[in-house]
Motif scaffolding. Structure first.
Motif, mmCIF file in Angstrom:
data_model
loop_
_atom_site.group_PDB
_atom_site.id
_atom_site.type_symbol
_atom_site.label_atom_id
_atom_site.label_comp_id
_atom_site.label_asym_id
_atom_site.label_seq_id
_atom_site.Cartn_x
_atom_site.Cartn_y
_atom_site.Cartn_z
ATOM 1 N N TYR A 122 0.462 -1.023 -0.574
ATOM 2 C CA TYR A 122 -0.145 -0.201 -0.213
ATOM 3 C C TYR A 122 0.665 1.148 0.032
ATOM 4 C CZ TYR A 122 -3.594 -3.348 1.340
ATOM 5 O OH TYR A 122 -4.528 -4.111 1.711
ATOM 6 N N ASP A 149 1.691 2.791 -2.697
ATOM 7 C CA ASP A 149 1.346 4.154 -3.173
ATOM 8 C C ASP A 149 0.183 4.590 -2.602
ATOM 9 O OD1 ASP A 149 3.212 3.436 -5.595
ATOM 10 O OD2 ASP A 149 1.385 1.977 -6.008
ATOM 11 N N GLU A 150 -0.472 4.066 -2.730
ATOM 12 C CA GLU A 150 -1.404 4.794 -1.108
ATOM 13 C C GLU A 150 -1.110 5.516 -0.182
ATOM 14 O OE1 GLU A 150 -3.344 1.024 -3.027
ATOM 15 O OE2 GLU A 150 -1.037 1.752 -2.032
ATOM 16 N N LYS A 186 -0.131 8.837 -1.543
ATOM 17 C CA LYS A 186 -1.028 9.719 -1.838
ATOM 18 C C LYS A 186 -2.012 10.197 -0.298
ATOM 19 C CE LYS A 186 -2.947 7.574 -5.709
ATOM 20 N NZ LYS A 186 -3.814 6.464 -6.707
ATOM 21 N N GLU A 187 -1.843 10.120 0.511
ATOM 22 C CA GLU A 187 -2.652 10.074 1.550
ATOM 23 C C GLU A 187 -0.961 11.025 2.414
ATOM 24 O OE1 GLU A 187 -3.942 8.150 5.748
ATOM 25 O OE2 GLU A 187 -4.656 7.133 3.920
ATOM 26 N N PHE A 219 -1.979 4.725 9.158
ATOM 27 C CA PHE A 219 -2.214 4.442 7.751
ATOM 28 C C PHE A 219 -1.745 2.599 7.594
ATOM 29 C CE2 PHE A 219 -0.478 2.986 4.292
ATOM 30 C CZ PHE A 219 -1.179 3.829 3.350
ATOM 31 N N ASN A 222 -3.979 -0.473 6.741
ATOM 32 C CA ASN A 222 -4.035 -0.709 5.662
ATOM 33 C C ASN A 222 -2.944 -2.186 5.331
ATOM 34 O OD1 ASN A 222 -5.346 0.978 3.510
ATOM 35 N ND2 ASN A 222 -3.861 2.323 5.331
#
Length: 419
Positions: free
Chosen positions: A72, A74-75, A78-79, A90, A94
């Motif tokens: 995760y 990449d996510e 972004k966050e 996070f 995730n």
């Protein structure tokens, strides 16, 4: 009698149907769990002890973990995360699916030394000592695919909450170690790029860097290193990536970094206030990124100007930062010795050494026990060959013990214990 037999047959059929339904539901549940947790299950299953602890020598255990999937990240980019609490949140939401043990990134007192060099055969090297206290470590191998690089990195499991005095046992602890890809201290990727993190002890209060440009994303110390390993192929690409993010240093302390690639390019990255000094640098929000490349670092001094290689320990290299406070330059003795060991008579400005073993010998010389810096140890020493994409890794200053020495190849994926 026939009626009784008929009833028994009916009940047997009902029982079989019920059992079959239960088995089906359990299988479906198992398949569902595996589909949701497949990468995490495979990663936890790969978590293996490869060297036993030795309390008498202050050796923690050494583990290997092969990370499945993209964890995760990449996510995450972004966050983003502006502090360790947000990072842990996070990971919990995730990566560990709501399950996380006692993960925490506490204050640290880290030494560390690094340098770049080139072998007589032309291979580019990045060498590093990680100086801290007795702890368990994990050799963490990531191959996320989807345009991201495969990498090998070293993780101090103390930073994901593992007790340094105990082996990592039990399912909950191993699930917590799924956070390891987010906390590397150094590493190499399959493009031949390496990066390391080093405590810089900035300011009288050792305040953490805390950039706050609203136009940028937010990232923490070790996740910045992970970003570099996963997405950059060259020093220039790494620096360009870093410039897109606000750095929020972890563990309530400050750090600087060194990056090198297979072309021989390297850079030292520091965050300092404009015109600031160690005596006044206590506001992490006032710092700005400074980048010193190995072919453009004359501002740092005559030695640095005349050398193609770079080296780093635990003090800020930015000029005039310590005016009148030279006693605050942590690791200055190690810094001077690394230079002398590579370019003692001034005729080796290219930083040519024989081979990886010669680099490891320099790391051994500047190890923590040799310098008697408190009760700490050099947790690991590693020489990354950026040309061959390999790692020569030694646990806790056990340089003469082949069972403590490992070689890893990003090309073959093989990790070999040398004794």
């Amino acid at each position: 009698m026939e009626e009784v037999k008929t009833k028994k047959r009916i009940w047997l059929r009902v029982l079989c149907i019920v059992l079959a339904s239960i088995i089906f539901l359990l299988a479906a549940a198992g398949i569902t769990v595996y589909c949701v947790w497949a990468n995490e299950i495979n990663t936890v299953a790969s978590f293996t002890k490869i060297r036993e602890r030795n309390d008498a020598h202050k050796d923690g255990a050494v583990y290997r973990m092969d990370v499945s999937g993209g964890f995760y990240f990449d996510e995450f980019l972004k966050e983003g995360a502006s502090n360790d609490k947000e990072l842990i949140s996070f990971i919990t939401r995730n990566v560990t699916k709501g399950l996380l043990g006692n993960m925490g990134i506490g204050e640290t007192d880290i030494g560390c030394s690094s340098f770049t060099a080139v072998t007589e055969s032309g291979d580019r090297l990045f060498a590093r000592n990680y100086d801290f206290d007795k702890t368990n470590v994990c050799l963490t191998i990531c191959d996320p695919g989807n345009g991201r690089h495969k990498s090998f990195s070293t993780v101090d499991l103390n930073f994901v909450g593992m007790d340094p005095e105990e082996d990592v046992e039990g399912l909950m602890n191993k699930i917590t170690c799924l956070a390891a890809p987010f906390t590397p201290l150094d590493g190499i990727n399959d493009a031949g790029l390496s990066c390391g993190i080093y405590m810089s002890y900035q300011g009288t209060e050792n305040a953490a860097t805390d950039e706050r440009n609203a136009e940028k994303g937010n990232i923490t110390s070790t996740t910045m290193l992970r970003m570099v390993l996963d997405y950059a192929s060259t020093v220039e690409e790494a620096v360009d990536l870093i410039k897109k993010y606000n750095l929020h240093d972890s563990a309530n302390t400050s750090f600087h970094y060194m990056i090198a690639d297979a072309t021989g390019k390297s850079a030292i990255l520091e965050w300092v206030p404009v015109g600031g000094t160690d005596a006044t640098d206590n506001d992490g929000t006032a710092r700005n990124l400074k980048v010193y490349y190995n072919d453009d670092d004359a501002i740092l001094g005559e030695r640095e100007k005349n050398c193609e290689f770079q080296w780093i320990t635990n003090f800020i290299l930015t000029p005039h930062y310590y005016d009148g406070l030279e006693e605050e330059m942590h690791g200055k003795d190690r810094y001077d010795d690394i230079y002398s060991l590579i370019n003692k008579d001034g005729t080796n400005s290219a930083g040519v050494i024989k081979d990886e073993q010669a680099a490891m010998d320099i790391l051994a010389y500047v190890g923590r026990r040799n310098y008697k810096e408190g009760d700490g140890v050099t947790v690991h020493s590693v020489v990354y060959n950026l040309t061959q994409k390999t790692a020569f890794w030694v646990a806790n200053e056990n340089y003469g013990d082949k069972s403590a020495c490992f070689e890893y190849s990003l090309k073959t994926g093989e990790l070999k214990q040398l004794g």
